[in-house]
Design a protein around this motif. Sequence first.
Motif, PDB file in Angstrom:
ATOM      1  N   VAL A  40      -2.304   4.364   4.691  1.00 37.41           N
ATOM      2  CA  VAL A  40      -1.300   3.308   4.891  1.00 37.41           C
ATOM      3  C   VAL A  40      -1.116   3.063   6.393  1.00 37.41           C
ATOM      4  O   VAL A  40      -1.016   1.910   6.838  1.00 37.41           O
ATOM      5  CB  VAL A  40       0.048   3.685   4.226  1.00 37.41           C
ATOM      6  N   LEU A  72       0.832  -1.203   0.000  1.00 33.12           N
ATOM      7  CA  LEU A  72       0.000   0.000   0.000  1.00 33.12           C
ATOM      8  C   LEU A  72       0.871   1.258   0.000  1.00 33.12           C
ATOM      9  O   LEU A  72       0.554   2.242  -0.660  1.00 33.12           O
ATOM     10  CB  LEU A  72      -0.926   0.005   1.223  1.00 33.12           C
ATOM     11  N   LEU A  86      -5.950   5.715   0.555  1.00 32.99           N
ATOM     12  CA  LEU A  86      -5.571   4.799  -0.511  1.00 32.99           C
ATOM     13  C   LEU A  86      -6.375   5.114  -1.774  1.00 32.99           C
ATOM     14  O   LEU A  86      -6.874   4.230  -2.460  1.00 32.99           O
ATOM     15  CB  LEU A  86      -5.776   3.333  -0.097  1.00 32.99           C
TER      16      LEU A  86
END
Length: 406
Positions: free
Chosen positions: A241, A231, A288
């Motif tokens: 993350v 990630l 993300l």
Amino acid sequence: MTVELLHNAVRPYAWGSRTAIAEMLGREVPAPHPEAELWMGAHPGDPSRVVGRDGSVRSLLELLAEDPDGQLGARCADRWGGRLPFLLKVLAADEPLSLQAHPSAEQAALGFATEDAAGVPVDSPVRNYKDPSAKPELICALTEFHALSGFREPERSVALLRALDAPDFAPYTELLAAQPDPDGLRALFTTLITLPQTALDVLLPQVLDACVVHVKEHGEFDLECRTVLELGEAYPGDAGVLAALLLNRLVLQPGEAMFLPAGNLHAYLHGTGIEILANSDNVLRCGLTPKHVDVPELMRVLDFTCGDMPLLRGEETAPGLWTYRTPCPEFELSRVEVTPGAEVRLDHGGPQILFCARGRVALTSAGGAPLVLERGRSVWLPAVDPAVVASSDVSAQLFRATPGVE
Ligand SMILES: [Zn+2]
């Protein structure tokens, strides 16, 4: 008998697989573009088309509008205002999806009304609530399926964070160690997700370095650390993350499912699954993603209940029929295992969508010629239709979507 084949749209999101859906539909592999989701249902954005035995092709949305009682059954039509309350998908992820949560029905209704009153257009990229509905989801693995979902038991998260031992992270670890419960998690999560970029730029590289060391040493949290590294590489500088450090890292085997209720924080990582969800677009992202993130709104809906996520394996509710039970009124998903020589009866007072995931299945109902459903194909069964019997000369698997029970 009006068992009718569905023609379904494929959504080409960038995280999709070039092989899974193409292979399932018997097309050339790899596909020229990523294929993320096959949509079966009546979502206004991409409704399935119903192919009649006479060759006619109609949008399922149109059929529902013309005859809601016949298609959905009077009860379902009344309850959901003439709409099909669920959407069934094949979801094929090669790369992680955004970290997200979905609102409850009450939160969605309030959020939708508030944004309407504030004059935020429904198609604005900063709009959180596209409709006034909840969006519970259930995903059942077709291949090994990897995901992050729900907050890990805080003591285990403290153990993970201490094992990493990133120097500047220690005060945050001890914050959680001092209060290892949902309130402590809320406090730590809020702190991490609102860190200024300058702080993130110091902290993230330390955490990623610590993950590299942990993986090299084959530490206890190897899988968790590999995910954080993956990630971190895909979303450099993203607070999501760090949030991922606090979530359960799950691996579902084929046939195992996971229910994501309102407020559950989750991210699908990779794998192919059958997903069923309420027909809504309400997503609150946490990171993300390059898309809009509204932290205060996210904090209003997040559920900090912690512990292992229960995996559902289905309950055999009739011979050959395995039902994944959830409290959702919008949907119910069942897995149908059809063995050679056996027959599985599929009836329901409401509408049904059947999807063939393995082998091929003959569907027969009173007074009609059987329809053979090949792998990757699906059918629409209106509520007015008589029961259908599934049989096969091979070991085959169907998934059945219906409205839920209340
Ligand atoms: Zn989701």
